[in-house]
Design a protein around this motif. Structure first.
Motif, PDB file in Angstrom:
ATOM      1  N   THR A   1      69.961  64.214  32.572  1.00 42.96           N
ATOM      2  CA  THR A   1      70.666  62.956  32.320  1.00 42.96           C
ATOM      3  C   THR A   1      70.514  62.002  33.500  1.00 42.96           C
ATOM      4  OG1 THR A   1      72.314  64.125  30.968  1.00 42.96           O
ATOM      5  CG2 THR A   1      72.900  61.926  31.768  1.00 42.96           C
TER       6      THR A   1
ATOM      7  N   VAL B   1      71.109  60.337  26.603  1.00 39.34           N
ATOM      8  CA  VAL B   1      72.316  59.729  27.177  1.00 39.34           C
ATOM      9  C   VAL B   1      71.973  58.957  28.455  1.00 39.34           C
ATOM     10  CG1 VAL B   1      74.543  60.205  28.258  1.00 39.34           C
ATOM     11  CG2 VAL B   1      73.880  61.433  26.181  1.00 39.34           C
TER      12      VAL B   1
ATOM     13  N   ALA C   1      75.487  62.627  22.774  1.00 43.60           N
ATOM     14  CA  ALA C   1      76.349  63.455  23.618  1.00 43.60           C
ATOM     15  C   ALA C   1      77.083  64.503  22.777  1.00 43.60           C
ATOM     16  CB  ALA C   1      77.346  62.580  24.365  1.00 43.60           C
TER      17      ALA C   1
ATOM     18  N   VAL D   1      74.127  56.805  22.129  1.00 46.53           N
ATOM     19  CA  VAL D   1      74.496  57.625  23.284  1.00 46.53           C
ATOM     20  C   VAL D   1      75.665  58.551  22.941  1.00 46.53           C
ATOM     21  CG1 VAL D   1      75.563  57.527  25.572  1.00 46.53           C
ATOM     22  CG2 VAL D   1      73.599  56.068  25.051  1.00 46.53           C
TER      23      VAL D   1
END
Length: 360
Positions: free
Chosen positions: A30, A247, A210, A206
């Motif tokens: 990430t 993300v 997640a 996003v």
């Protein structure tokens, strides 16, 4: 790549064993994607501006969008670069799920790139014809569906699970192929329809990514899967790294795409990210939960279908303009208000989707 390197270095120093932990690699993935987006973003925007790769605005769109003409587009390329590099660095490259979702994402990105190029080079807001675009999407979608069907190692991989019900599931058999096809292609187009306002599509993407990371991690862990009564899919856990890359790349892109946008995603990003979310949901066997969490995407798509059907059947429009975010624009809602409210709706829907892990 770095996972393989750490395995080799472990023979010299056991401290490198820390990189075997999926949670650490997902965090690093990430952060890596976020860092790449931050570093590459300004340069890419300058080059797009220099080469006049600007957004063409439809003549029949809201008048408030006319001022956005010329804003650099094809910014989704930034997202794809960050996702690809981060995944290749931190994921287990022997995992077929990782390669499946990475290749499909990039191929849908190529389709979107061609569409965007036509819009920019020819100054044609319609870009690639709908027929050619759908054909290309169908080839990729059907290809990955057949690949997953014929390489499945367990009946769990081709079973449809109904959320909120502990023991309700259906072994799909060959029906897995059309379901996967429709989820991948449908989600790709749904995200593309949503990408009409600054930051409107990327934040829900996003949030859903997640949430899918959580599903992937739990499904890949035999103890958690057994405790939560969800299918244990051994290879699914590694998808957490890919989700983390989405993300990170998405948040990095939002830095430049937030209202007023410095760059637009374009089809190169929207089609690719939509396909990625659809395939991730298939791989963790949460297609129906995706419809809940991605409710904003569903709402945008349904609004277009209802508008077209109503106009063809009755000659009247249900909404002032479709997709539905344009309807609210024409009602006088400021663009930031629409964007933030759609984000809030997505947060609520994602939480409902996550609740299916325990409410059964």
């Amino acid at each position: 790549m770095l996972l393989m390197l750490s395995e080799w270095l472990m023979q010299y120093d056991s401290g490198f064993r820390v990189f075997q932990y999926l949670t650490l690699r997902s965090i690093l993935g990430t952060l890596t994607a976020l860092f790449i987006a931050f570093m590459v973003g300004p340069t890419m925007i300058r080059r797009l501006t220099y080469h006049k790769v600007g957004q063409a605005i439809r003549d029949d769109g809201p008048k408030s969008h006319f001022s956005k003409a010329g804003t650099p587009t094809m910014g989704g390329t930034l997202i794809l670069v960050a996702i690809a590099l981060s995944t290749l660095l931190w994921a287990d490259l022997t995992n077929r799920y990782v390669w499946a979702v990475l290749i499909v994402t990039m191929l849908f990105g190529v389709i979107g790139f061609i569409d965007d190029y036509k819009k920019v080079a020819l100054q044609n807001p319609k870009g690639l014809s709908a027929g050619k675009k759908y054909l290309a999407q169908s080839v990729v979608g059907l290809g990955v569906a057949l690949f997953l069907y014929y390489t499945a190692t367990s009946p769990l991989e081709t079973t449809l699970y109904v959320p909120f019900f502990k023991d309700v599931s259906f072994q799909l058999g060959w029906l897995f192929v059309p379901l996967t096809y429709f989820v991948v292609v449908g989600t790709s187009n749904a995200v593309n329809l949503t990408d009409g306002l600054d930051g409107l599509a990327i934040m829900p993407t996003v949030l859903v990514a997640a949430a899918l990371a959580i599903f992937a991690y739990l499904s890949g862990n035999v103890k958690f899967a057994e405790y939560l009564s969800i299918p244990h899919l051994r290879e699914a856990g590694e998808l957490v790294v890919f989700c983390g890359a989405i993300v990170g790349a998405g948040m990095g892109f939002l830095w430049f795409n937030a209202y007023p946008a410095m760059v637009f995603m374009g089809d190169v990003g929207a089609l690719a990210l939509g396909a990625a979310l659809g395939l991730l949901a298939v791989l963790v066997r949460q297609e129906l939960v995706l419809m809940i969490m991605g409710g904003v995407f569903v709402m945008e798509t349904v609004s277009v279908i209802m508008q077209v059907a109503s106009f063809k059947l009755t000659g009247k429009r249900i909404f002032r303009m479709a997709p539905i975010h344009h309807h609210f624009e024409l009602k006088g809602w400021p663009e930031p208000r629409i964007i933030v409210r759609f984000w809030i709706i997505t947060v609520i829907l994602v939480l409902i989707g996550l609740s299916t892990l325990k409410i059964r």
